[in-house]
Design a protein around this motif. Structure first.
Motif, short mmCIF file in Angstrom:
data_model
loop_
_atom_site.label_atom_id
_atom_site.label_comp_id
_atom_site.label_asym_id
_atom_site.label_seq_id
_atom_site.Cartn_x
_atom_site.Cartn_y
_atom_site.Cartn_z
N ILE A 116 -8.16 3.18 11.70
CA ILE A 116 -7.20 3.34 10.60
C ILE A 116 -7.62 4.52 9.72
N ASN A 117 -6.66 5.31 9.33
CA ASN A 117 -6.95 6.49 8.50
C ASN A 117 -6.62 6.30 7.03
N ASN A 118 -5.78 5.33 6.71
CA ASN A 118 -5.27 5.18 5.34
C ASN A 118 -6.01 4.08 4.58
N ILE A 119 -6.42 4.42 3.36
CA ILE A 119 -7.08 3.46 2.46
C ILE A 119 -6.30 3.47 1.15
N VAL A 120 -6.01 2.28 0.63
CA VAL A 120 -5.23 2.16 -0.60
C VAL A 120 -6.07 1.46 -1.66
N THR A 121 -6.08 2.03 -2.87
CA THR A 121 -6.81 1.41 -3.97
C THR A 121 -5.99 1.52 -5.25
N GLY A 122 -6.18 0.56 -6.15
CA GLY A 122 -5.34 0.47 -7.35
C GLY A 122 -5.90 1.13 -8.59
N VAL A 123 -6.75 2.13 -8.44
CA VAL A 123 -7.31 2.78 -9.62
C VAL A 123 -6.24 3.61 -10.33
N SER A 124 -6.44 3.79 -11.64
CA SER A 124 -5.47 4.53 -12.44
C SER A 124 -6.17 5.33 -13.52
N GLN A 125 -5.87 6.61 -13.59
CA GLN A 125 -6.43 7.44 -14.65
C GLN A 125 -5.66 7.25 -15.95
N ASP A 155 -7.41 9.16 4.37
CA ASP A 155 -6.49 9.54 3.30
C ASP A 155 -6.48 8.39 2.30
N ILE A 156 -7.09 8.61 1.13
CA ILE A 156 -7.14 7.57 0.11
C ILE A 156 -5.88 7.67 -0.75
N HIS A 157 -5.10 6.60 -0.76
CA HIS A 157 -3.85 6.56 -1.52
C HIS A 157 -4.08 5.82 -2.85
N THR A 158 -3.58 6.39 -3.94
CA THR A 158 -3.74 5.80 -5.27
C THR A 158 -2.37 5.74 -5.95
N PRO A 159 -1.52 4.78 -5.56
CA PRO A 159 -0.14 4.75 -6.07
C PRO A 159 -0.02 4.53 -7.57
N LEU A 160 -1.10 4.07 -8.21
CA LEU A 160 -1.05 3.81 -9.66
C LEU A 160 -1.73 4.89 -10.48
N MET A 161 -2.23 5.93 -9.83
CA MET A 161 -3.10 6.89 -10.51
C MET A 161 -2.49 7.47 -11.78
N TRP A 162 -1.22 7.83 -11.73
CA TRP A 162 -0.61 8.55 -12.86
C TRP A 162 0.43 7.71 -13.59
N ILE A 163 0.38 6.40 -13.43
CA ILE A 163 1.33 5.55 -14.16
C ILE A 163 0.57 4.54 -15.03
N ASP A 164 1.21 4.12 -16.13
CA ASP A 164 0.58 3.17 -17.03
C ASP A 164 0.96 1.74 -16.64
N LYS A 165 0.50 0.77 -17.43
CA LYS A 165 0.73 -0.63 -17.07
C LYS A 165 2.21 -1.00 -17.06
N ALA A 166 2.98 -0.46 -18.01
CA ALA A 166 4.41 -0.75 -18.03
C ALA A 166 5.07 -0.24 -16.74
N GLN A 167 4.68 0.94 -16.31
CA GLN A 167 5.22 1.50 -15.07
C GLN A 167 4.72 0.74 -13.84
N THR A 168 3.52 0.19 -13.93
CA THR A 168 3.00 -0.64 -12.84
C THR A 168 3.83 -1.91 -12.70
N TRP A 169 4.18 -2.51 -13.85
CA TRP A 169 5.07 -3.67 -13.81
C TRP A 169 6.42 -3.28 -13.20
N HIS A 170 6.90 -2.09 -13.55
CA HIS A 170 8.20 -1.66 -13.03
C HIS A 170 8.13 -1.43 -11.52
N LEU A 171 6.99 -0.94 -11.04
CA LEU A 171 6.81 -0.76 -9.61
C LEU A 171 6.89 -2.11 -8.89
N ALA A 172 6.24 -3.12 -9.47
CA ALA A 172 6.31 -4.47 -8.89
C ALA A 172 7.75 -4.97 -8.87
#
Length: 217
Positions: A116-125, A155-172
């Motif tokens: 597998i090449n893809n790794i996903v993590t929930g870190v956010s700046q 390929d490390i994917h960080t789908p939450l990197m540039w969004i805040d908690k409100a936007q994380t809720w919206h993603l859900a």
């Protein structure tokens, strides 16, 4: 045709669970990796197991108890109380030295063994609470290091990197898993599922984001 697969670093909290379902949308097959480092609240691991079992996700739980010995902090020691306010200097006492680096390294080992090449993590700046290992520059640096160390393309994917908690809720919400994130995840530093204790820094961040999200609907 080869299936696109991903390994998700999964704790059972709001962010990693949102990422888990994001990955299920993006990839044909998802594997969750959960780390047991003798964290103060073992309910965190049980929560992660319940979600994986309920939604049919292959899960691997790895023993990282050595991390507990090396990095005592408020998430691993009953006698250390969580800082109520962010420190003016240094990192919060909920920061576990090396945690994300170690988690992602082990996730990469599992990923390579499974092809597998893809790794996903929930870190956010955006909502990183002063943790240096949640920054984009760290993730990009580690991605290069892992590729060089193993002679393999990750390929490390960080789908939450540039969004805040409100936007994380919206993603859900957009993913159709808002109810799951609300009721079945554990983010609270005091080990209470769902809305949590409403007083610790993690709960305050989660609930403030939720209120902002609800107002945006």
């Amino acid at each position: 045709m080869n299936k696109k697969k991903a390994v998700v670093v999964f704790s059972g909290g709001q962010d990693s669970t949102t990422c888990l379902f994001w990955a299920k949308e993006k990839f044909d097959e998802v594997i969750a990796v959960t780390f047991d480092y003798n964290q103060k609240h073992s309910l965190e691991i049980e929560c992660a197991k319940e979600i994986c079992e309920k939604y049919g996700i292959e899960q691997h739980i790895l023993d990282l108890s050595l991390l507990n010995q090396l990095a005592p902090n408020a998430l691993t020691r009953d006698e250390i109380k969580v800082d109520e306010n962010a420190p003016t200097e240094g990192t919060p006492n909920t920061f576990v030295d090396g945690r994300n680096m170690i988690f992602l390294t082990y996730a990469a080992v599992i990923a390579k063994q499974k092809g597998i090449n893809n790794i996903v993590t929930g870190v956010s700046q955006s909502d990183f609470s002063g943790y240096p290992d949640c920054r984009d520059v760290f993730i990009k640096s580690l991605n290069v290091t892992l590729n060089l160390a193993m002679g393999y393309e990750f390929d490390i994917h960080t789908p939450l990197m540039w969004i805040d908690k409100a936007q994380t809720w919206h993603l859900a919400y957009d993913l159709g898993v808002l109810d799951i994130i609300e009721a079945e995840t554990l983010t609270c530093y005091n080990g209470i599922k769902g809305e949590g204790c409403k007083a610790c820094p993690a709960c305050e961040l989660r609930n403030k984001g939720y209120e902002t999200f609800k107002k945006s609907l």
